[in-house]
Motif scaffolding. Structure first.
Motif, PDB file in Angstrom:
ATOM      1  N   ALA A  51       0.853  -1.204   0.000  1.00 40.66           N
ATOM      2  CA  ALA A  51       0.000   0.000   0.000  1.00 40.66           C
ATOM      3  C   ALA A  51       0.887   1.251   0.000  1.00 40.66           C
ATOM      4  CB  ALA A  51      -0.915  -0.011   1.215  1.00 40.66           C
ATOM      5  N   PHE A  52       1.957   1.232   0.799  1.00 47.46           N
ATOM      6  CA  PHE A  52       2.909   2.355   0.830  1.00 47.46           C
ATOM      7  C   PHE A  52       3.565   2.537  -0.543  1.00 47.46           C
ATOM      8  CE2 PHE A  52       4.195   3.446   5.445  1.00 47.46           C
ATOM      9  CZ  PHE A  52       2.883   3.317   5.866  1.00 47.46           C
ATOM     10  N   ALA A  61       8.170  18.589  -2.181  1.00 45.14           N
ATOM     11  CA  ALA A  61       7.426  17.973  -1.077  1.00 45.14           C
ATOM     12  C   ALA A  61       6.901  16.601  -1.494  1.00 45.14           C
ATOM     13  CB  ALA A  61       6.262  18.866  -0.662  1.00 45.14           C
ATOM     14  N   PHE A  62       6.366  16.515  -2.723  1.00 48.29           N
ATOM     15  CA  PHE A  62       5.872  15.227  -3.216  1.00 48.29           C
ATOM     16  C   PHE A  62       7.020  14.240  -3.398  1.00 48.29           C
ATOM     17  CE2 PHE A  62       1.872  17.295  -5.161  1.00 48.29           C
ATOM     18  CZ  PHE A  62       1.169  17.056  -3.996  1.00 48.29           C
ATOM     19  N   PHE A  63       8.168  14.774  -3.825  1.00 49.93           N
ATOM     20  CA  PHE A  63       9.343  13.916  -4.006  1.00 49.93           C
ATOM     21  C   PHE A  63       9.765  13.309  -2.659  1.00 49.93           C
ATOM     22  CE2 PHE A  63      13.965  13.440  -3.887  1.00 49.93           C
ATOM     23  CZ  PHE A  63      14.126  12.512  -4.885  1.00 49.93           C
ATOM     24  N   TRP A  64       9.747  14.171  -1.652  1.00 50.17           N
ATOM     25  CA  TRP A  64      10.117  13.734  -0.292  1.00 50.17           C
ATOM     26  C   TRP A  64       9.162  12.641   0.187  1.00 50.17           C
ATOM     27  CZ3 TRP A  64       7.716  15.218   4.590  1.00 50.17           C
ATOM     28  CH2 TRP A  64       8.497  14.901   5.698  1.00 50.17           C
ATOM     29  N   MET A  65       7.853  12.862  -0.046  1.00 54.57           N
ATOM     30  CA  MET A  65       6.853  11.850   0.324  1.00 54.57           C
ATOM     31  C   MET A  65       7.121  10.537  -0.413  1.00 54.57           C
ATOM     32  SD  MET A  65       4.650  13.020   2.457  1.00 54.57           S
ATOM     33  CE  MET A  65       3.263  11.919   2.318  1.00 54.57           C
ATOM     34  N   GLN A 120       8.335   4.958  -0.344  1.00 55.59           N
ATOM     35  CA  GLN A 120       8.932   3.829  -1.053  1.00 55.59           C
ATOM     36  C   GLN A 120       9.866   3.038  -0.122  1.00 55.59           C
ATOM     37  OE1 GLN A 120      11.202   4.747  -4.638  1.00 55.59           O
ATOM     38  NE2 GLN A 120      10.151   3.036  -5.598  1.00 55.59           N
ATOM     39  N   ALA A 121      10.736   3.774   0.596  1.00 57.89           N
ATOM     40  CA  ALA A 121      11.688   3.093   1.494  1.00 57.89           C
ATOM     41  C   ALA A 121      10.941   2.378   2.623  1.00 57.89           C
ATOM     42  CB  ALA A 121      12.677   4.104   2.047  1.00 57.89           C
ATOM     43  N   GLU A 122       9.922   3.047   3.193  1.00 60.32           N
ATOM     44  CA  GLU A 122       9.151   2.412   4.278  1.00 60.32           C
ATOM     45  C   GLU A 122       8.406   1.184   3.754  1.00 60.32           C
ATOM     46  OE1 GLU A 122       8.958   2.582   7.425  1.00 60.32           O
ATOM     47  OE2 GLU A 122       9.909   4.467   7.908  1.00 60.32           O
ATOM     48  N   GLY A 123       7.834   1.307   2.549  1.00 56.12           N
ATOM     49  CA  GLY A 123       7.087   0.198   1.960  1.00 56.12           C
ATOM     50  C   GLY A 123       7.968  -1.028   1.788  1.00 56.12           C
ATOM     51  N   ASP A 126      20.679  13.897  -3.707  1.00 58.14           N
ATOM     52  CA  ASP A 126      21.678  13.011  -3.077  1.00 58.14           C
ATOM     53  C   ASP A 126      20.983  12.028  -2.147  1.00 58.14           C
ATOM     54  OD1 ASP A 126      23.602  14.350  -4.403  1.00 58.14           O
ATOM     55  OD2 ASP A 126      24.274  15.553  -2.694  1.00 58.14           O
ATOM     56  N   LEU A 127      19.981  12.543  -1.455  1.00 58.86           N
ATOM     57  CA  LEU A 127      19.233  11.710  -0.522  1.00 58.86           C
ATOM     58  C   LEU A 127      18.543  10.574  -1.266  1.00 58.86           C
ATOM     59  CD1 LEU A 127      18.042  11.452   2.340  1.00 58.86           C
ATOM     60  CD2 LEU A 127      16.135  12.787   1.509  1.00 58.86           C
ATOM     61  N   SER A 128      17.999  10.915  -2.452  1.00 59.44           N
ATOM     62  CA  SER A 128      17.306   9.872  -3.226  1.00 59.44           C
ATOM     63  C   SER A 128      18.302   8.785  -3.613  1.00 59.44           C
ATOM     64  CB  SER A 128      16.633  10.458  -4.460  1.00 59.44           C
ATOM     65  OG  SER A 128      17.541  10.614  -5.504  1.00 59.44           O
ATOM     66  N   PHE A 129      19.546   9.179  -3.872  1.00 60.95           N
ATOM     67  CA  PHE A 129      20.571   8.183  -4.205  1.00 60.95           C
ATOM     68  C   PHE A 129      20.821   7.258  -3.007  1.00 60.95           C
ATOM     69  CE2 PHE A 129      25.139   7.124  -3.994  1.00 60.95           C
ATOM     70  CZ  PHE A 129      25.168   6.219  -5.033  1.00 60.95           C
ATOM     71  N   VAL A 130      20.978   7.865  -1.824  1.00 59.88           N
ATOM     72  CA  VAL A 130      21.223   7.068  -0.604  1.00 59.88           C
ATOM     73  C   VAL A 130      20.058   6.110  -0.366  1.00 59.88           C
ATOM     74  CG1 VAL A 130      21.492   7.206   1.911  1.00 59.88           C
ATOM     75  CG2 VAL A 130      22.657   8.847   0.452  1.00 59.88           C
ATOM     76  N   MET A 131      18.823   6.635  -0.507  1.00 59.01           N
ATOM     77  CA  MET A 131      17.654   5.805  -0.240  1.00 59.01           C
ATOM     78  C   MET A 131      17.501   4.705  -1.296  1.00 59.01           C
ATOM     79  SD  MET A 131      16.873   7.013   2.553  1.00 59.01           S
ATOM     80  CE  MET A 131      15.560   5.900   2.997  1.00 59.01           C
ATOM     81  N   THR A 132      17.924   5.008  -2.535  1.00 60.91           N
ATOM     82  CA  THR A 132      17.846   3.978  -3.586  1.00 60.91           C
ATOM     83  C   THR A 132      18.804   2.834  -3.263  1.00 60.91           C
ATOM     84  OG1 THR A 132      17.356   5.732  -5.156  1.00 60.91           O
ATOM     85  CG2 THR A 132      17.934   3.622  -6.092  1.00 60.91           C
TER      86      THR A 132
END
Lengths: 267, 81
Positions: free
Chosen positions: A71-72, A95-99, A104-107, A170-176
């Motif tokens: 669902a996440f 803001a949407f990118f952050w969400m 995605q990471a939580e899911g 950069d954060l999106s890279f770390v989270m990926t």
């Protein structure tokens, strides 16, 4: 670090780094974004619905992470689309990118937790538990995983009073990279469990998670070279992964129905 | 537990032509008191029927429950959970 008014932030001149849909040809991007979002969200919620039903029917608590995770994921795909739709909005776009990256990471983490707790139950059943430092690590790991996927993106936001585009990228890279590691764990757990239960014919689910992992890898490539081809590839493997999982579910249900019919004929 | 009892009733009916509580107790490995409590609950939910001579039969609702449980367990197993 200088603080710019939102409209003058130099990073806004290159918004591609946040939502790769803007890398695509503008004549096809709206249709592609809408179709991919619709398919991904529908498939994710379909998987979530089936497994939530399984959870409520069987009462196995460890199953709850799986539907919640999907669902996440479905919501994160929606926010990816929303981020692209509001690409011109200096506030809503990041803001949407952050969400999207948080969800995605939580899911993915919640899906991994289902496998983690399932394995813990199997281990407890198999042996008399003796307290060891390893057990403490196993107990702390789920909390760490959930915390990391929430705290890292949140800290990036809290540490600067406005959305800092390069920092978010950069954060999106770390989270990926985090997502790839967690999907690797899911892949390993699923494949071991299926082989152990002599269900090796049903390797659709590990294959689906491998495709979702490949999606994240393609996003890493997109991050480095802003390649629209790599991004298109990530969309294709994502849709293929989710479709494969839906197919695996339908295949399993059909198998159960066929088994039941055979039993009834025998009786 | 309902699933185990319903499967035991199905199996006993298949093997012996009828399902007796003593044999169901043997299959499900429950104490007699607990088993009788489960029978009452399941009868209340319309999953089984008891005849006057104590024999058990599964209703359509009970059969549907077993079928749905089978499907969902197969679904869970298909993803390695």
């Amino acid at each position: 670090m200088p603080i710019y008014p939102v409209a003058e932030m130099p990073e806004l001149q290159n918004p591609n780094i946040l939502n790769p849909f803007v890398l695509m040809d503008p004549s096809v991007a709206p249709a592609v974004a809408l179709v991919v979002m619709a398919v991904s969200v529908s498939a994710s919620f379909l998987i979530a619905r089936y497994f939530f039903k399984s959870y409520s029917f069987s009462g196995f608590g460890y199953l709850l992470g799986f539907p919640t995770g999907f669902a996440f994921l479905g919501l994160s795909y929606f926010f990816q689309f929303a981020g692209w739709a509001y690409a011109g909005d200096a506030l809503l776009h990041p803001a949407f990118f952050w969400m999207q990256i948080i969800l995605q990471a939580e899911g993915i983490t919640l899906i991994a937790l289902s496998y983690h707790f399932k394995n813990s139950i199997a281990r407890e059943d198999a042996a008399v538990t003796r307290y060891r430092p390893r057990h403490m690590l196993v107990a702390v790991l789920p909390m760490l995983m959930v915390a990391v996927s929430f705290i890292i993106p949140s800290s990036a936001f809290v540490s600067s009073p406005y959305f800092n585009y390069p920092r978010l990228a950069d954060l999106s890279f770390v989270m990926t990279v985090f997502n790839i590691a967690v999907l690797g764990y899911i892949f390993k757990s699923a494949i071991i469990s299926l082989v152990k239960s002599a269900n090796a014919k049903l390797l659709y689910a590990p294959a689906a998670f491998a495709l979702l992992s490949l999606e994240q890898y393609s996003l890493v490539l997109t991050y480095f070279d802003n390649s629209s081809v790599a991004f298109a590839g990530s969309l294709v493997v994502r849709v293929a992964g989710l479709a494969l999982l839906v197919y695996a579910m339908r295949h399993a249900i059909r198998m159960a129905q066929a088994r039941r019919r055979d039993l009834e004929i025998e009786a | 537990m309902y699933y185990d009892i319903l499967c035991a009733i199905e199996e006993d009916t298949f093997r012996n032509g009828d399902a007796r509580p003593t044999r169901i107790q043997h299959y499900s490995r429950l104490s007699y008191d607990k088993m009788v409590n489960h029978f009452e609950e399941m009868e209340g939910k319309g999953m089984i029927q008891r005849t006057q001579d104590g024999l058990l039969t599964i209703t359509e609702k009970g059969r549907k429950f077993v079928q749905q449980y089978d499907e969902l367990i197969t679904l869970i197993e298909s993803v390695g959970l």
